[in-house]
Write a protein that holds these residues in place. Structure first.
Motif, PDB file in Angstrom:
ATOM      1  N   PRO A 188      12.902 -69.494  44.356  1.00 43.64           N
ATOM      2  CA  PRO A 188      13.133 -68.507  45.415  1.00 43.64           C
ATOM      3  C   PRO A 188      11.861 -68.168  46.173  1.00 43.64           C
ATOM      4  O   PRO A 188      10.746 -68.384  45.691  1.00 43.64           O
ATOM      5  CB  PRO A 188      13.632 -67.281  44.643  1.00 43.64           C
ATOM      6  N   CYS A 189      12.040 -67.635  47.376  1.00 46.55           N
ATOM      7  CA  CYS A 189      10.933 -66.995  48.095  1.00 46.55           C
ATOM      8  C   CYS A 189      11.089 -65.483  47.941  1.00 46.55           C
ATOM      9  O   CYS A 189      12.085 -65.000  47.411  1.00 46.55           O
ATOM     10  CB  CYS A 189      10.887 -67.432  49.563  1.00 46.55           C
ATOM     11  N   TYR A 190      10.081 -64.758  48.394  1.00 45.06           N
ATOM     12  CA  TYR A 190      10.093 -63.290  48.256  1.00 45.06           C
ATOM     13  C   TYR A 190      11.325 -62.686  48.920  1.00 45.06           C
ATOM     14  O   TYR A 190      11.949 -61.768  48.394  1.00 45.06           O
ATOM     15  CB  TYR A 190       8.802 -62.742  48.882  1.00 45.06           C
ATOM     16  N   ARG A 191      11.717 -63.246  50.067  1.00 45.05           N
ATOM     17  CA  ARG A 191      12.882 -62.719  50.784  1.00 45.05           C
ATOM     18  C   ARG A 191      14.197 -62.967  50.038  1.00 45.05           C
ATOM     19  O   ARG A 191      15.164 -62.233  50.245  1.00 45.05           O
ATOM     20  CB  ARG A 191      12.994 -63.378  52.159  1.00 45.05           C
ATOM     21  N   CYS A 192      14.241 -64.036  49.233  1.00 46.40           N
ATOM     22  CA  CYS A 192      15.461 -64.303  48.459  1.00 46.40           C
ATOM     23  C   CYS A 192      15.763 -63.131  47.535  1.00 46.40           C
ATOM     24  O   CYS A 192      16.919 -62.808  47.285  1.00 46.40           O
ATOM     25  CB  CYS A 192      15.285 -65.546  47.595  1.00 46.40           C
ATOM     26  N   VAL A 193      14.707 -62.532  46.991  1.00 44.95           N
ATOM     27  CA  VAL A 193      14.863 -61.483  45.978  1.00 44.95           C
ATOM     28  C   VAL A 193      14.767 -60.099  46.614  1.00 44.95           C
ATOM     29  O   VAL A 193      15.551 -59.204  46.311  1.00 44.95           O
ATOM     30  CB  VAL A 193      13.807 -61.664  44.866  1.00 44.95           C
ATOM     31  N   ALA A 262      21.763 -67.802  50.973  1.00 42.69           N
ATOM     32  CA  ALA A 262      21.920 -67.123  52.259  1.00 42.69           C
ATOM     33  C   ALA A 262      20.596 -66.554  52.777  1.00 42.69           C
ATOM     34  O   ALA A 262      20.586 -65.823  53.770  1.00 42.69           O
ATOM     35  CB  ALA A 262      22.941 -65.997  52.127  1.00 42.69           C
ATOM     36  N   CYS A 263      19.494 -66.888  52.108  1.00 38.17           N
ATOM     37  CA  CYS A 263      18.182 -66.379  52.552  1.00 38.17           C
ATOM     38  C   CYS A 263      17.943 -66.813  53.998  1.00 38.17           C
ATOM     39  O   CYS A 263      18.094 -67.986  54.332  1.00 38.17           O
ATOM     40  CB  CYS A 263      17.073 -66.925  51.658  1.00 38.17           C
ATOM     41  N   PRO A 264      17.576 -65.851  54.874  1.00 34.36           N
ATOM     42  CA  PRO A 264      17.385 -66.211  56.284  1.00 34.36           C
ATOM     43  C   PRO A 264      16.183 -67.117  56.514  1.00 34.36           C
ATOM     44  O   PRO A 264      16.042 -67.707  57.580  1.00 34.36           O
ATOM     45  CB  PRO A 264      17.174 -64.854  56.969  1.00 34.36           C
ATOM     46  N   LEU A 265      15.336 -67.243  55.472  1.00 36.24           N
ATOM     47  CA  LEU A 265      14.119 -68.039  55.637  1.00 36.24           C
ATOM     48  C   LEU A 265      14.209 -69.397  54.939  1.00 36.24           C
ATOM     49  O   LEU A 265      13.923 -70.429  55.541  1.00 36.24           O
ATOM     50  CB  LEU A 265      12.922 -67.244  55.092  1.00 36.24           C
ATOM     51  N   CYS A 266      14.607 -69.382  53.642  1.00 37.56           N
ATOM     52  CA  CYS A 266      14.604 -70.635  52.885  1.00 37.56           C
ATOM     53  C   CYS A 266      16.013 -71.027  52.449  1.00 37.56           C
ATOM     54  O   CYS A 266      16.179 -71.941  51.644  1.00 37.56           O
ATOM     55  CB  CYS A 266      13.671 -70.551  51.679  1.00 37.56           C
ATOM     56  N   GLY A 267      17.026 -70.320  52.986  1.00 33.98           N
ATOM     57  CA  GLY A 267      18.399 -70.606  52.586  1.00 33.98           C
ATOM     58  C   GLY A 267      18.951 -71.856  53.247  1.00 33.98           C
ATOM     59  O   GLY A 267      18.219 -72.632  53.880  1.00 33.98           O
TER      60      GLY A 267
HETATM   61 ZN    ZN Z   1      14.169 -67.344  50.470  1.00 30.67          ZN
END
Ligand code: ZN
Length: 418
Positions: A188-193, A262-267
């Protein structure tokens, strides 16, 4: 050497190619690393070739810089636009008493050079933002994030994901710390969590809530260990795991965390393909969670909408003088925590915690028929209190713009700040 982790554990190839060789001086200095089978001369050559960017030469950055330097990481970048303050010295051990007032990057570079003159320090005397982050981070293999504010955390995360680089993140507050390694493509990236930043002012920072100084060493050193593991490609990195430390219980727990499709960055269908305005994303006109005074005009507009007014520190000083002379009656209420009040407070202010405003019990403690001025450190929490009073039907409520920081700056510079 290839070590296959246990089922379900993460193995990632070494981030950095080895430098051609080590000098005799380096073999002597790094002997205890070279003796380790998982590092060895080859791993030490990778460290020599590695470029690590430390964002923030503060609480976490300080131990990180010292240990990265001692470990022989060949190029260490340090980003900070701040100067050393006396209140930093309780935990920011890369700086000394004589460094107060100096740029943090300058002080940190000098300390690193004294720890290990064989490593190269690159100073970035700037505040990372959307206009410069990609250019700064691009030159590094891995980023160690020691920042204390949400806009920079999201910025560092997004820049690292867009550049395909891992970032080793740490966070501290009071007696608690967290560490993870965000590495899109591997986990995951930080935005995922952390999908949404908290509302401005809702999460206290170390600048208002305090922090155990030595906690920085515990968390910062874990960040360095993770950074070294990524560089040499050994062990199980904290990718997909969140390390949670409670220094009062002296517990270390790891939680499994997963990539969010669904992460807007790495999804699977990313909508963020370039850096955005992180101050706006976090609902800030300034880093208010750090206790930096917000933009005064913006504060005034927000206050008017919420049904209360603003007073400046100088206006408050005049009001207090008039109250002293018996020419004016009003109540000055400080909504900060006890520890903050013990560091610095405005004479004549009465303490009622923000929690009492939230619980609705503050209203009954305030005299009727006279104006109320509320204050905190920077004006963010007191604005919440003022808004709550206004919504409860209280008129003639004012917020001290910029809080006690503005009071010290504009009225009594002899007082300490934190
Ligand atoms: Zn992410």
């Amino acid at each position: 050497m290839v070590r296959v982790g246990n089922l379900g554990h993460m193995t990632i190839p070494p981030l950095v190619d080895p430098a051609p060789d080590l000098t005799t001086e380096e073999r002597a200095r790094y002997a205890r690393h070279i003796l380790l089978p998982d590092i060895g001369a080859e791993g030490q050559r990778r460290l020599k070739n590695a470029r690590v960017l430390v964002v923030g030469a503060g609480g976490l950055g300080s131990p990180a810089l010292l240990y990265l330097a001692a470990a022989g990481v060949g190029t260490i970048g340090v980003v900070d636009d701040d100067v050393v303050d006396a209140s930093n010295l309780q935990r920011q051990v890369v700086h000394g008493t004589g460094d107060v007032g100096r740029p943090k990057t300058e002080s940190a570079a000098e300390t690193v050079a004294s720890v290990n003159p064989l490593v190269h320090v690159v100073r970035h005397d700037l505040r990372l933002d959307s206009s410069n982050a990609l250019d700064v981070i691009r030159d590094y293999d891995v980023v160690l994030d020691g920042t204390d504010n949400f806009p920079t955390r999201y910025l560092v995360n997004d820049a690292c994901v867009l550049l395909g680089k891992p970032h080793v993140w740490g966070s501290i507050y009071r007696f608690d710390g967290q560490v993870s390694v965000w590495f899109a493509g591997h986990g995951p990236c930080y935005r995922c969590v952390f999908t949404e930043p908290p509302p401005p002012g809702s999460v206290p920072s170390c600048a208002t809530g305090g922090v155990l100084g030595v906690l920085c060493a515990a968390i910062g050193s874990v960040q360095v260990a993770e950074t070294i593991k990524l560089i040499v490609g050994q062990g199980d990195p904290l990718v997909g795991r969140l390390l949670v430390h409670d220094s009062l219980r002296q517990s270390w727990d790891t939680l499994r965390i997963a990539r969010n499709p669904a992460c807007p960055l790495c999804g699977d269908h990313p909508t963020i393909t370039e850096l955005v305005d992180y101050e706006a994303f976090c609902g800030l006109t300034d880093t208010a969670t750090d206790g930096v005074p917000g933009t005064e005009s913006a504060a005034g507009v927000a206050g008017a909408q919420a049904g209360f007014g603003e007073v400046s520190a100088q206006q408050l000083a005049d009001m207090l003088d008039a109250r002293e002379r018996g020419e004016r009656a009003f109540e000055l209420v400080d909504v900060r925590d006890d520890g903050e009040l013990q560091v610095v407070s405005v004479p004549g202010a009465r303490a009622i915690h923000l929690e009492e405003f939230r619980a609705g019990t503050a209203l009954g403690k305030l005299p009727d028929g006279i104006p109320v001025v509320v204050m905190c450190k920077s004006g963010v929490r007191s604005a919440e209190a003022a808004g709550l009073l206004a919504r409860a039907g209280r008129s003639d409520v004012h917020n001290l713009t910029g809080g006690v920081l503005a009071w010290v700056r504009d009225v009594d510079p002899s007082l300490p700040v934190y």
